[in-house]
Design an enzyme around this catalytic site. Structure first.
Site, PDB file in Angstrom:
ATOM      1  N   ASP A 118       0.863  -1.394  -0.188  1.00 51.89           N
ATOM      2  CA  ASP A 118       0.024  -0.170  -0.131  1.00 51.89           C
ATOM      3  C   ASP A 118       1.025   1.385  -0.001  1.00 51.89           C
ATOM      4  OD1 ASP A 118      -2.523  -1.415  -0.142  1.00 51.89           O
ATOM      5  OD2 ASP A 118      -2.728  -1.313   1.943  1.00 51.89           O
TER       6      ASP A 118
ATOM      7  N   THR B 179      -8.519   2.270   7.471  1.00 57.11           N
ATOM      8  CA  THR B 179      -7.924   0.877   7.901  1.00 57.11           C
ATOM      9  C   THR B 179      -6.533   0.698   7.886  1.00 57.11           C
ATOM     10  OG1 THR B 179      -7.818   0.431   5.398  1.00 57.11           O
ATOM     11  CG2 THR B 179      -9.613  -0.609   6.399  1.00 57.11           C
ATOM     12  N   ALA B 180      -6.003   2.313   7.840  1.00 53.73           N
ATOM     13  CA  ALA B 180      -4.443   2.254   7.898  1.00 53.73           C
ATOM     14  C   ALA B 180      -4.050   2.823   9.502  1.00 53.73           C
ATOM     15  CB  ALA B 180      -4.040   3.325   7.014  1.00 53.73           C
TER      16      ALA B 180
ATOM     17  N   ASN C 240      -5.397   5.205  11.259  1.00 55.86           N
ATOM     18  CA  ASN C 240      -6.637   5.289  12.038  1.00 55.86           C
ATOM     19  C   ASN C 240      -7.084   4.032  12.954  1.00 55.86           C
ATOM     20  OD1 ASN C 240      -9.314   6.715  12.476  1.00 55.86           O
ATOM     21  ND2 ASN C 240      -9.828   4.858  11.343  1.00 55.86           N
TER      22      ASN C 240
ATOM     23  N   SER D 251      -5.155   1.767  13.852  1.00 60.15           N
ATOM     24  CA  SER D 251      -4.171   1.535  14.967  1.00 60.15           C
ATOM     25  C   SER D 251      -4.526   2.255  16.265  1.00 60.15           C
ATOM     26  CB  SER D 251      -2.793   1.721  14.515  1.00 60.15           C
ATOM     27  OG  SER D 251      -2.379   1.064  13.471  1.00 60.15           O
TER      28      SER D 251
ATOM     29  N   ALA E 147      -3.585  10.335  21.880  1.00 58.89           N
ATOM     30  CA  ALA E 147      -3.041  10.341  23.070  1.00 58.89           C
ATOM     31  C   ALA E 147      -3.702  11.686  23.725  1.00 58.89           C
ATOM     32  CB  ALA E 147      -1.505  10.614  23.559  1.00 58.89           C
TER      33      ALA E 147
END
Ligand code: NAP
Length: 273
Positions: free
Chosen positions: A50, A164-165, A167, A169, A188
């Site tokens: 990707d 799905t990237a 974000n 995580s 955070a």
């Protein structure tokens, strides 16, 4: 109406598997008389993961006149859907115009600094952080309505494609492919007696613009993994506008199946209960 593809540019990563697939593809393209060029191409093919697809778009400057396609030799392949082993007739189908095109809408970002206004484009996301990675403090508005004063490491604004990237995580939701939306995902966020930033991702429709007015004036914004350092920032605005790219596809892919295969790692149709 699809147009005849004549000129092709190939973008690759440096893996051994990519080299093998690239050689095979070039041979097949030459057999069908496609021209492999460096400039003025009709079709851009990325061979790799990707990350290679993102690199290709950046190099092509998100040109809306070009068709894009990804051949997966990497690990995930959310953007790189073609597998040459499963689609040995890929080049023949290009030659016969036997493919579909899918519009992928992009994130349009406008940064206003003391001296200039800069426009950027991203496929996956924008991440906003303090330039020296100190705590970021900023006012966040959605459609010009005040949402909050955010305090934390940073903010990520993802498209549905990018959901799905990075974000995901960060605990952001996966947004269905056919739902044009942005996710405002905190990185955070501080949450204590004094500061209380929203710790959940907020999904807004493509009709809304997210505005960030930072207290920290020197920032680094990361677009699809590429850093841009900015001084004296007054405001950052992100939206899904009219800008889009056309991705070439051989078949309709089921979004839920992609999540099952690539995130859950369960390629089977299901499992016994
Ligand atoms: P990169 O090495 O090119 O990519 C990092 C990982 O993100 C790779 O595994 C890549 O897949 C995957 N990826 C990229 N776009 C994706 C998508 N739309 N859906 C699912 N997975 C995707 O890293 P980079 O050059 O720093 O940044 C490129 C992208 O990586 C960014 O846009 C960001 O979304 C993502 N990233 C993720 C994290 C994280 O999850 N903690 C941190 C930084 C960046 P391949 O292996 O197939 O290339």
């Amino acid at each position: 109406m699809e147009r005849k593809i004549n000129k092709v540019k190939i973008f690759t990563n440096s893996s051994e598997k990519t080299k093998v697939v690239t050689d095979k593809l070039i041979k097949a393209l030459e057999e069908y008389n496609f021209e492999i060029v460096e400039e003025n191409y009709d079709l851009a093919i990325s061979i790799g993961g990707d990350g290679t697809f993102l690199h290709m778009l950046n190099k092509a400057n998100f040109n809306e006149e070009i068709y894009y396609v990804g051949i997966n030799t990497g690990s995930l392949g959310f953007l790189q859907e073609i597998d040459l082993e499963k689609n040995p007739d890929f080049v023949e189908r290009l030659n016969n115009n036997h493919y579909d095109l899918e519009d992928i809408y992009l994130e349009e970002i406008t940064v206003t600094t003391k001296d200039q206004t800069i426009n950027y484009t991203a496929l996956n996301e924008m991440v906003v952080r303090d330039k020296k990675l100190k705590v970021l403090e900023c006012i966040v508005e959605v459609k010009e309505e005040l949402l909050e004063t955010f305090i934390g490491d940073g903010l990520l604004i993802s498209t549905n494609t990018g959901s799905t990237a990075y974000n995901v995580s960060l605990g952001g939701s996966i947004i269905s492919k056919d739902l044009l939306a942005l996710s405002l995902t905190p990185i955070a966020p501080l949450k204590n007696k004094i500061y209380h930033s929203l710790s959940n991702p907020l999904i807004v429709s493509h009709k809304q613009t997210i505005g960030i007015t930072p207290k920290n004036k020197n920032l680094v914004i990361t677009l699809d993994g590429m850093n841009h350092e900015l001084e004296d920032v007054i405001k950052i605005e992100a939206k899904i506008g009219n800008k889009k790219i056309k991705r070439l596809k051989l078949e309709d892919t089921n979004f839920i199946k992609i999540i099952r295969d690539k995130i859950l790692g369960n390629e089977k149709e299901g499992r016994d209960l």
